[in-house]
Design an enzyme around this catalytic site. Structure first.
Site, mmCIF file in Angstrom:
data_model
loop_
_atom_site.group_PDB
_atom_site.id
_atom_site.type_symbol
_atom_site.label_atom_id
_atom_site.label_comp_id
_atom_site.label_asym_id
_atom_site.label_seq_id
_atom_site.Cartn_x
_atom_site.Cartn_y
_atom_site.Cartn_z
ATOM 1 N N GLU A 93 -9.721 6.280 -15.963
ATOM 2 C CA GLU A 93 -9.874 5.218 -14.968
ATOM 3 C C GLU A 93 -11.235 4.530 -15.065
ATOM 4 O O GLU A 93 -11.699 3.914 -14.108
ATOM 5 C CB GLU A 93 -9.679 5.794 -13.567
ATOM 6 C CG GLU A 93 -8.291 6.354 -13.325
ATOM 7 C CD GLU A 93 -8.139 6.925 -11.936
ATOM 8 O OE1 GLU A 93 -7.998 6.131 -10.989
ATOM 9 O OE2 GLU A 93 -8.169 8.153 -11.791
ATOM 10 N N SER A 109 -4.331 6.437 -10.269
ATOM 11 C CA SER A 109 -3.916 5.085 -10.651
ATOM 12 C C SER A 109 -2.548 5.060 -11.310
ATOM 13 O O SER A 109 -2.259 4.174 -12.114
ATOM 14 C CB SER A 109 -4.963 4.440 -11.577
ATOM 15 O OG SER A 109 -6.176 4.283 -10.915
ATOM 16 N N TYR A 118 -3.108 -3.180 -10.678
ATOM 17 C CA TYR A 118 -4.341 -3.752 -11.198
ATOM 18 C C TYR A 118 -4.192 -5.004 -12.050
ATOM 19 O O TYR A 118 -5.153 -5.721 -12.261
ATOM 20 C CB TYR A 118 -5.073 -2.694 -12.043
ATOM 21 C CG TYR A 118 -5.413 -1.445 -11.280
ATOM 22 C CD1 TYR A 118 -6.339 -1.467 -10.238
ATOM 23 C CD2 TYR A 118 -4.806 -0.236 -11.583
ATOM 24 C CE1 TYR A 118 -6.653 -0.324 -9.532
ATOM 25 C CE2 TYR A 118 -5.118 0.928 -10.878
ATOM 26 C CZ TYR A 118 -6.037 0.863 -9.860
ATOM 27 O OH TYR A 118 -6.336 1.998 -9.155
ATOM 28 N N ARG A 141 -8.547 8.167 1.091
ATOM 29 C CA ARG A 141 -7.360 7.347 1.356
ATOM 30 C C ARG A 141 -6.120 8.176 1.068
ATOM 31 O O ARG A 141 -5.977 8.737 -0.022
ATOM 32 C CB ARG A 141 -7.356 6.105 0.472
ATOM 33 C CG ARG A 141 -6.456 4.981 0.967
ATOM 34 C CD ARG A 141 -6.265 3.898 -0.076
ATOM 35 N NE ARG A 141 -5.318 4.333 -1.096
ATOM 36 C CZ ARG A 141 -5.567 4.326 -2.405
ATOM 37 N NH1 ARG A 141 -6.745 3.923 -2.856
ATOM 38 N NH2 ARG A 141 -4.647 4.729 -3.259
ATOM 39 N N ASP A 187 -2.004 8.455 0.607
ATOM 40 C CA ASP A 187 -0.823 7.677 0.267
ATOM 41 C C ASP A 187 0.411 8.338 0.848
ATOM 42 O O ASP A 187 0.577 9.560 0.760
ATOM 43 C CB ASP A 187 -0.684 7.551 -1.253
ATOM 44 C CG ASP A 187 -1.818 6.744 -1.868
ATOM 45 O OD1 ASP A 187 -2.420 5.925 -1.148
ATOM 46 O OD2 ASP A 187 -2.102 6.935 -3.066
ATOM 47 N N GLU A 194 -0.368 11.915 -1.835
ATOM 48 C CA GLU A 194 -1.625 12.408 -2.397
ATOM 49 C C GLU A 194 -2.808 11.906 -1.593
ATOM 50 O O GLU A 194 -2.676 10.990 -0.772
ATOM 51 C CB GLU A 194 -1.765 12.006 -3.864
ATOM 52 C CG GLU A 194 -1.762 10.520 -4.120
ATOM 53 C CD GLU A 194 -1.757 10.196 -5.615
ATOM 54 O OE1 GLU A 194 -2.849 9.931 -6.146
ATOM 55 O OE2 GLU A 194 -0.677 10.218 -6.235
ATOM 56 N N ASN A 227 -6.756 10.492 -2.067
ATOM 57 C CA ASN A 227 -7.778 9.954 -2.960
ATOM 58 C C ASN A 227 -9.143 10.138 -2.304
ATOM 59 O O ASN A 227 -9.366 9.638 -1.204
ATOM 60 C CB ASN A 227 -7.530 8.466 -3.209
ATOM 61 C CG ASN A 227 -6.169 8.209 -3.823
ATOM 62 O OD1 ASN A 227 -5.997 8.346 -5.015
ATOM 63 N ND2 ASN A 227 -5.189 7.860 -2.990
ATOM 64 N N GLY A 264 -10.741 3.036 -4.820
ATOM 65 C CA GLY A 264 -11.290 1.815 -5.385
ATOM 66 C C GLY A 264 -12.072 1.018 -4.350
ATOM 67 O O GLY A 264 -11.750 1.027 -3.166
#
Length: 321
Positions: A21, A149, A219, A258, A260, A273, A275, A279
């Site tokens: 990443e 990602s 992205y 964060r 999900d 998951e 994070n 980002g």
């Protein structure tokens, strides 16, 4: 209370790194660095893939802002180095970072805490394909346990595709996860703080082409839509936020992160998951949610920087415990 440049001292922003990443991290970190400089902070760039930890130790930094994603940046590795060097840093500590990075370990914690997460199987070479399909059904999701990602992720629609999906994920990580596919609405929930003081920011509802929120749709393409405010029923949004706070606290996360989530067709939310170093481009999800709650990008960056701490002894960069 507004964070001042003087209170942050000399700041190092870690970005780039050597994970898969890297490119995303370079974008995030460069924007974080620019935001700090706009606010008058004595901020400096540091790329662990190109500079040594000796240079980091010699920099006499008061705090580190981690804008690394993936391996060596989000998995407890750089966190351990910063603990050893005595440089307070943003985000979760060594253990929480390592556990959250490993989707299989994360699921083990959440399941033990009674938090809903889709059923899964760890895949190893020579696995019984029929047994996996019997347990999880089709379609199912195959992904590396320690990548982000959506790298190496495949939605397996037929038994004939399972082996190839495993081989793709295995190229990224020897720990491969097969997960029950949940059809429904994708949400993400940014979180800030630690323990009982942690808070959930507004929920973002994600609408990707054909429901495929892969690397391209995250992205590269411009077809994914993000809704914040989410448009969800307010009571249900609070329920999702409460679930994500429990998930965040159960992993021992700190600083920010964060979660999900997928909401199935019956309306039940499932944790996917966590994070721990999301980002931070101006189009990223955490800044989007923060703006919806009245926090502009530069202010968000300053708040994250102010949260830097040494987790091993509970000491914050500002001297508070």
């Amino acid at each position: 209370m507004k964070v001042t440049a003087e209170s942050l001292g000399k700041v190092v922003v870690l970005f780039g790194g050597k994970s898969a990443e890297r490119e995303v991290s370079l974008k995030s970190g460069s924007m974080v660095l620019a935001a700090l400089k706009r606010q008058g902070v004595d901020a400096h760039a540091f790329d662990p893939a190109e500079q040594s930890l000796v240079e980091l130790a010699q920099g006499k930094f008061d705090r580190a802002v981690i804008s690394l994603h993936g391996r060596f940046g989000e998995d407890g590795t750089i966190q351990g180095a910063l603990e050893y060097l005595g440089i307070p840093y943003t985000g979760s500590g060594v253990m929480a970072s390592a556990v959250a990075m490993d989707k299989i370990m994360t699921k083990a914690v959440w399941s033990a805490e009674g938090l809903a997460t889709p059923d899964h199987v760890r895949l190893q070479p020579g696995f019984d394909e029929a047994a996996v399909i019997h347990r999880l059904g089709l379609p199912l999701i195959v992904k590396p346990a320690q990548e982000g990602s959506t790298l190496g992720l495949t939605k397996v629609k037929s038994a004939a595709d399972l082996k190839a999906a495993f081989e793709l994920a295995y190229r990224y990580d020897p720990n491969v996860l097969a997960e029950k596919f949940v059809k429904g609405q994708e949400l993400t929930v940014p979180l800030m703080g630690e323990g009982e003081q942690a808070i959930a920011l507004p929920v973002i509802r994600i609408q990707a082409p054909d429901g495929n929120y892969d690397y391209h749709n995250k992205y590269v393409g411009n077809d994914t839509q993000y809704f914040c405010p989410s448009g969800l029923d307010p009571a249900f949004e609070r329920e999702v936020q409460a679930l994500c706070l429990k998930a965040y606290r159960s992993l021992g996360c700190a600083g920010w992160g964060r979660a999900d989530v997928l909401v199935d067709e019956s309306g039940k939310p499932w944790l996917l998951e966590m994070n721990t170093s999301p980002g931070m481009t101006d189009h990223s999800l955490v800044p989007m949610s923060a703006r919806a709650s009245g926090i502009e990008y530069d202010d968000l960056v300053m708040r994250i920087a102010a949260s830097a701490a040494l987790k091993g002894n509970g000491q914050r960069a500002d001297g508070k415990v």
